[in-house]
Scaffold this motif. Sequence first.
Motif, PDB file in Angstrom:
ATOM      1  N   UNK A  77      49.036 -31.923  13.876  1.00 36.76           N
ATOM      2  CA  UNK A  77      47.702 -31.708  14.455  1.00 36.76           C
ATOM      3  C   UNK A  77      47.799 -31.272  15.908  1.00 36.76           C
ATOM      4  N   UNK A  78      48.761 -31.785  16.645  1.00 32.22           N
ATOM      5  CA  UNK A  78      48.931 -31.400  18.056  1.00 32.22           C
ATOM      6  C   UNK A  78      49.448 -29.970  18.183  1.00 32.22           C
ATOM      7  N   UNK A  79      50.303 -29.556  17.236  1.00 29.25           N
ATOM      8  CA  UNK A  79      50.875 -28.207  17.300  1.00 29.25           C
ATOM      9  C   UNK A  79      49.951 -27.148  16.718  1.00 29.25           C
ATOM     10  N   UNK A  80      49.106 -27.544  15.769  1.00 28.16           N
ATOM     11  CA  UNK A  80      48.251 -26.575  15.074  1.00 28.16           C
ATOM     12  C   UNK A  80      46.785 -26.971  15.195  1.00 28.16           C
ATOM     13  N   UNK A  87      49.788 -26.833  25.630  1.00 26.54           N
ATOM     14  CA  UNK A  87      48.573 -26.509  26.378  1.00 26.54           C
ATOM     15  C   UNK A  87      48.288 -25.017  26.402  1.00 26.54           C
ATOM     16  N   UNK A  88      48.693 -24.319  25.344  1.00 24.92           N
ATOM     17  CA  UNK A  88      48.537 -22.862  25.311  1.00 24.92           C
ATOM     18  C   UNK A  88      48.027 -22.397  23.942  1.00 24.92           C
ATOM     19  N   UNK A  89      47.343 -21.263  23.935  1.00 24.33           N
ATOM     20  CA  UNK A  89      46.964 -20.673  22.649  1.00 24.33           C
ATOM     21  C   UNK A  89      48.212 -20.320  21.841  1.00 24.33           C
ATOM     22  N   UNK A  90      48.031 -20.210  20.546  1.00 24.19           N
ATOM     23  CA  UNK A  90      49.111 -19.849  19.631  1.00 24.19           C
ATOM     24  C   UNK A  90      48.568 -18.833  18.633  1.00 24.19           C
ATOM     25  N   UNK A  91      49.446 -18.192  17.957  1.00 20.17           N
ATOM     26  CA  UNK A  91      49.026 -17.251  16.916  1.00 20.17           C
ATOM     27  C   UNK A  91      48.618 -18.016  15.660  1.00 20.17           C
ATOM     28  N   UNK A  92      47.671 -17.453  14.943  1.00 17.48           N
ATOM     29  CA  UNK A  92      47.308 -18.013  13.651  1.00 17.48           C
ATOM     30  C   UNK A  92      48.464 -17.815  12.678  1.00 17.48           C
ATOM     31  N   UNK A 124      48.411 -28.136  21.387  1.00 20.14           N
ATOM     32  CA  UNK A 124      48.094 -29.172  22.382  1.00 20.14           C
ATOM     33  C   UNK A 124      49.335 -29.652  23.124  1.00 20.14           C
ATOM     34  N   UNK A 125      50.511 -29.555  22.499  1.00 20.53           N
ATOM     35  CA  UNK A 125      51.747 -29.974  23.165  1.00 20.53           C
ATOM     36  C   UNK A 125      52.082 -29.076  24.351  1.00 20.53           C
TER      37      UNK A 125
END
Length: 135
Positions: free
Chosen positions: A49-52, A116-121, A113-114
């Motif tokens: 949940x923190x990573x995605x 603190x940055x946006x990530x790709x879907x 969330x780990x």
Amino acid sequence: MHRYTYTCPLRWADADAYGHINNALFLQYMEEARTRMFAEVLPTDEEGRRQKAFVVARSIVDYRAPLQYRDEPVDVHVWVVKGAAASFELGYEIRDADQLYAEATTTIVAYNLNTGRPRRLSDDERAFLSRYTKS
């Protein structure tokens, strides 16, 4: 267009002094619908949940009619308006069969969330969202 529909119960505490559902709560109803829609694709473990995670970057609500408190629930319809590499826009209607109470959009950003940055879907997330995108 495929829509996800959440039948949202109204709570007595949601009403203002005039018996209307407080407009600010429409955002909460949208959140409840979105969370239930995403339940299938969201990780169940804390680290996942923190990573995605998904975070709301923007919300726009157009209020169309007052929603009176009552025992019957209201439907919250959700669909994907458009998508990008790391974000997507959802459309909403809060309505009954014969009355539209609000239309809205939210911009959702895929987020880690780990870091603190946006990530790709992910491919799985894009496939999930495609089920609710206008064909």
